[in-house]
Write a protein that holds these residues in place. Sequence first.
Motif, mmCIF file in Angstrom:
data_model
loop_
_atom_site.group_PDB
_atom_site.id
_atom_site.type_symbol
_atom_site.label_atom_id
_atom_site.label_comp_id
_atom_site.label_asym_id
_atom_site.label_seq_id
_atom_site.Cartn_x
_atom_site.Cartn_y
_atom_site.Cartn_z
ATOM 1 N N GLY B 151 113.868 71.694 105.605
ATOM 2 C CA GLY B 151 112.629 71.353 106.289
ATOM 3 C C GLY B 151 112.858 70.431 107.474
ATOM 4 O O GLY B 151 112.246 70.580 108.527
ATOM 5 N N LEU B 152 113.784 69.473 107.295
ATOM 6 C CA LEU B 152 114.066 68.517 108.367
ATOM 7 C C LEU B 152 114.679 69.228 109.563
ATOM 8 O O LEU B 152 114.353 68.935 110.716
ATOM 9 N N GLU B 153 115.579 70.193 109.271
ATOM 10 C CA GLU B 153 116.199 70.945 110.364
ATOM 11 C C GLU B 153 115.163 71.770 111.115
ATOM 12 O O GLU B 153 115.173 71.853 112.341
ATOM 13 N N MET B 154 114.253 72.375 110.369
ATOM 14 C CA MET B 154 113.226 73.193 111.006
ATOM 15 C C MET B 154 112.321 72.341 111.895
ATOM 16 O O MET B 154 111.794 72.808 112.885
ATOM 17 N N LEU B 155 112.168 71.076 111.521
ATOM 18 C CA LEU B 155 111.354 70.176 112.339
ATOM 19 C C LEU B 155 112.137 69.673 113.543
ATOM 20 O O LEU B 155 111.595 68.974 114.390
ATOM 21 N N GLY B 156 113.428 69.992 113.592
ATOM 22 C CA GLY B 156 114.244 69.589 114.727
ATOM 23 C C GLY B 156 114.531 68.102 114.772
ATOM 24 O O GLY B 156 114.657 67.503 115.838
ATOM 25 N N LYS B 157 114.637 67.481 113.615
ATOM 26 C CA LYS B 157 114.977 66.057 113.583
ATOM 27 C C LYS B 157 116.433 65.857 114.020
ATOM 28 O O LYS B 157 117.263 66.751 113.835
ATOM 29 N N PRO B 158 116.742 64.680 114.547
ATOM 30 C CA PRO B 158 118.140 64.415 114.911
ATOM 31 C C PRO B 158 119.050 64.394 113.678
ATOM 32 O O PRO B 158 118.608 64.034 112.596
ATOM 33 N N LYS B 159 120.298 64.776 113.907
ATOM 34 C CA LYS B 159 121.261 64.955 112.809
ATOM 35 C C LYS B 159 121.405 63.705 111.947
ATOM 36 O O LYS B 159 121.392 63.775 110.721
ATOM 37 N N ALA B 160 121.534 62.552 112.611
ATOM 38 C CA ALA B 160 121.753 61.317 111.867
ATOM 39 C C ALA B 160 120.583 61.046 110.934
ATOM 40 O O ALA B 160 120.760 60.698 109.762
ATOM 41 N N GLU B 161 119.377 61.261 111.467
ATOM 42 C CA GLU B 161 118.193 61.005 110.647
ATOM 43 C C GLU B 161 118.136 61.971 109.469
ATOM 44 O O GLU B 161 117.798 61.593 108.344
ATOM 45 N N ILE B 162 118.495 63.241 109.743
ATOM 46 C CA ILE B 162 118.485 64.242 108.671
ATOM 47 C C ILE B 162 119.404 63.811 107.538
ATOM 48 O O ILE B 162 119.003 63.761 106.373
ATOM 49 N N ASN B 163 120.642 63.451 107.925
ATOM 50 C CA ASN B 163 121.610 63.094 106.891
ATOM 51 C C ASN B 163 121.157 61.887 106.089
ATOM 52 O O ASN B 163 121.306 61.843 104.875
ATOM 53 N N GLN B 164 120.569 60.933 106.798
ATOM 54 C CA GLN B 164 120.111 59.734 106.106
ATOM 55 C C GLN B 164 118.997 60.078 105.126
ATOM 56 O O GLN B 164 119.000 59.652 103.971
ATOM 57 N N THR B 165 118.034 60.892 105.589
ATOM 58 C CA THR B 165 116.927 61.261 104.718
ATOM 59 C C THR B 165 117.415 62.042 103.502
ATOM 60 O O THR B 165 116.942 61.829 102.387
ATOM 61 N N VAL B 166 118.370 62.950 103.736
ATOM 62 C CA VAL B 166 118.881 63.737 102.617
ATOM 63 C C VAL B 166 119.505 62.820 101.575
ATOM 64 O O VAL B 166 119.261 62.964 100.372
ATOM 65 N N GLU B 167 120.266 61.836 102.039
ATOM 66 C CA GLU B 167 120.867 60.893 101.092
ATOM 67 C C GLU B 167 119.792 60.143 100.312
ATOM 68 O O GLU B 167 119.878 59.979 99.102
ATOM 69 N N GLU B 168 118.770 59.686 101.042
ATOM 70 C CA GLU B 168 117.669 58.984 100.372
ATOM 71 C C GLU B 168 117.037 59.850 99.293
ATOM 72 O O GLU B 168 116.755 59.398 98.186
ATOM 73 N N MET B 169 116.795 61.116 99.669
ATOM 74 C CA MET B 169 116.139 62.018 98.728
ATOM 75 C C MET B 169 117.016 62.268 97.504
ATOM 76 O O MET B 169 116.529 62.304 96.381
ATOM 77 N N LEU B 170 118.311 62.451 97.754
ATOM 78 C CA LEU B 170 119.231 62.681 96.640
ATOM 79 C C LEU B 170 119.206 61.491 95.690
ATOM 80 O O LEU B 170 119.215 61.637 94.478
ATOM 81 N N THR B 171 119.161 60.298 96.266
ATOM 82 C CA THR B 171 119.102 59.103 95.435
ATOM 83 C C THR B 171 117.793 59.057 94.666
ATOM 84 O O THR B 171 117.754 58.769 93.473
#
Lengths: 320, 401
Positions: B151-171
């Motif tokens: 979803g984050l990629e489809m929204l075109g978020k910057p890579k760094a933000e995507i990775n950070q959010t994914v980590e947060e979500m995984l946690t």
Amino acid sequence: MAYVTPESEALPLDAPAEPGALEAEHSSRDVRQRWFLSLPSILIIFFFAAGPLSVMLLYSFLTPGNYSGVKWEFSTDAWSSILMQRDIFDDTLQWADAHLSIFWRSLSLSMITTALTLIFGLPTAWFISTRPPGRRELWLFLMTVPSWTNLLVRTIAVQEMIRAEGVINNVLVFVGIVDEPVQMMFTNFAIGLGMTYVYLPLMVLPIYAAVEKLDKRLLEACYDLYASRWQAFYRVILPLVKPGIIAGSILVFVPCLGAYVVPRVLGGGKNLMFGNLIELQFGAGRNWPLGASLSFTLMVIVMVALIFYIRVTSQERKDG
Amino acid sequence: MQNLRYARQNETVGTTTETGQDGGPNTIMQAQTDVAEPAPMPGDTSNTREIAIDARKISKIYRGEDEVRALDNVSVRIRRNEFFTLLGPSGCGKTTLLRVIAGFEPPTSGQLWLNGKDISRLPPNKRPVNTVFQNYALFPHMSVANNIKFGLEMLGKPKAEINQTVEEMLTLVQMQAMKARRTSEISGGQQQRVALARALAPKPEVLLLDEPLSALDLKLRKEMQMELKRLQHETGITFIFVTHDQEEALTMSDRIAVMSAGKILQIGSPQEIYQRPAERFVANFIGESNFLDARLSGGSVTLKAGGTFPVENPANVADGDVSVLLRPEHAFLSDAEDALPARVETVVYSGEATSMHTRLEQSGEPVKLRLANAPTGSGMPEEGAQVRIGIQPGALSVLKD
Ligand SMILES: Nc1ncnc2c1ncn2[C@@H]1O[C@H](COP(=O)(O)OP(=O)(O)OP(=O)(O)O)[C@@H](O)[C@H]1O
Ligand SMILES: [Mg+2]
């Protein structure tokens, strides 16, 4: 073990001695069964594929007979003359241009045909799989019904469409788009069109099978997560129907490379393809060893193409 | 739509709880001034500013061989940060309502507003609403992490933000250890958490959950219920949760809407729904009930079985012959003069309580009692015994039929 009773001695525990023993036993039993059951097919493959192939390999190293067949003299001429030919006048070795252009025509037309069947086949498969359940069989039936007739008949049907006095030209002339019939017969276009028509079902069916299995709710998940239609196609549909696309491409590409009937009817005597060249050696050319070496060359080309294709496609999957 | 989404992009998951109060970007506030104030809904005392989802007179008719009215003039307003539950029997239209909110089904009539904007015409990929699908619908060809990333990629978020959010979500869903696994290689409960993380990652305004726990075994379901409540609390996102499990609805929800045959029958807090159901259907659907015939006049009822009691009247039923609800645990055995005489029919012991089926002498109506068991376990009447049934003050409530 002071309290061992007679019963517990009579019934020793059947636990595996060491970890993994049961699994190993299970899988070895599996393999044995598979060998046994596939014995008939192994025999068939041996007698009808390996056998003739060995004969062909042998022939390719012999000398052509005077009228047909082979003479039992060792020679590598059949192999060298695939790419090279001796000039009749000064006896120098030259590229066999005629062969090369035939190879190139076979390869390029096969690739174009595969691409065209994919371009037409994917939407068709998608269309069929999105029909209500009762209708799908009807569409599949319509899709495959031409394949039930003879390949030659279907090829002649294409001929009827595109020849100078054929349906298409008559319409074009009648409507006034062209003054004279367009020459379509005996061109590469004719061969490509014919093969696309003939092999389209071979592309549609495996893709349909893959699309059918695809959980359509995944598409809703895509849209829910902000994907556009293109993104949903590219990121989810395509990767999931890829096995079908690969299977379909192989099923179309391989017979295209060796196609014989379609180029014979629609390409005429000038636009030969690989299959026609081989046939020529066993027929009018009376050069069985060359026919044999060409057949092997075709096989190698197919194998190399398949290995390359599968490498490329599975590489992408790892990245995705 | 873009500014609506990106207005919140700087917030991290842990600090989103204030979004309910701050009201979002100005564009939305201006749009709101054009909105005619709708009439207040039953069980809803909030003002427009706090409303996330505002469904107005939504109907959905499926026209097939025979017409199915899956949603029948449904109006509901769901507040920001609310854990809102749709509860009802199978086929009552819960999924259809979620699909209308997500944008998968266009309503036949009616409007859908989100944060003061009419989103009726927006396609699903333009709505800041995410869904946890009943079957999870995880992408089978992607890893856990890539599913969450999607979803984050489809929204075109910057890579760094995507990775950070994914980590947060995984946690958040405690799946860090399995982020590289294919989704087909994890258990049902883990898939459910990945589905949740995937839907939460783009930080939607509203999260729709369609019976997300129904496939899990009891123990895991209880765990996930707690986890969902925690997530809802931590992220501050509005949850619209579908279930047909009444206990789940009662334990998890801020408010519950009880649906039947495409209609919302009642909206209220778990207490309101349980103790003051407006209709017989609601009372029956949630918990166990006794229905007693009575005559209502003023603020009290005279039971057919005898006795006059003050009564609650949540649906404002007019005076006359009515049914009143008595929950089994609000009746007790009594020696009082005004208690209702009854005969015991069956007694069923069930650990912490005993269920007693009785029949009222005067009216012949059956009444079920649920009595707490004393430590000594004695003193329960035998079957066939003559007893008197008392009613706790405030226990009776008038039902609209
Ligand atoms: N695509 C459709 N076409 C026709 N009728 C439909 C369609 N989808 C749902 N319905 C009907 O609409 C009604 C509501 O269905 P819905 O799926 O919303 O029920 P639900 O409350 O989610 O039930 P459940 O608890 O079983 O999931 C049902 O009667 C159903 O048969
Ligand atoms: Mg449903």
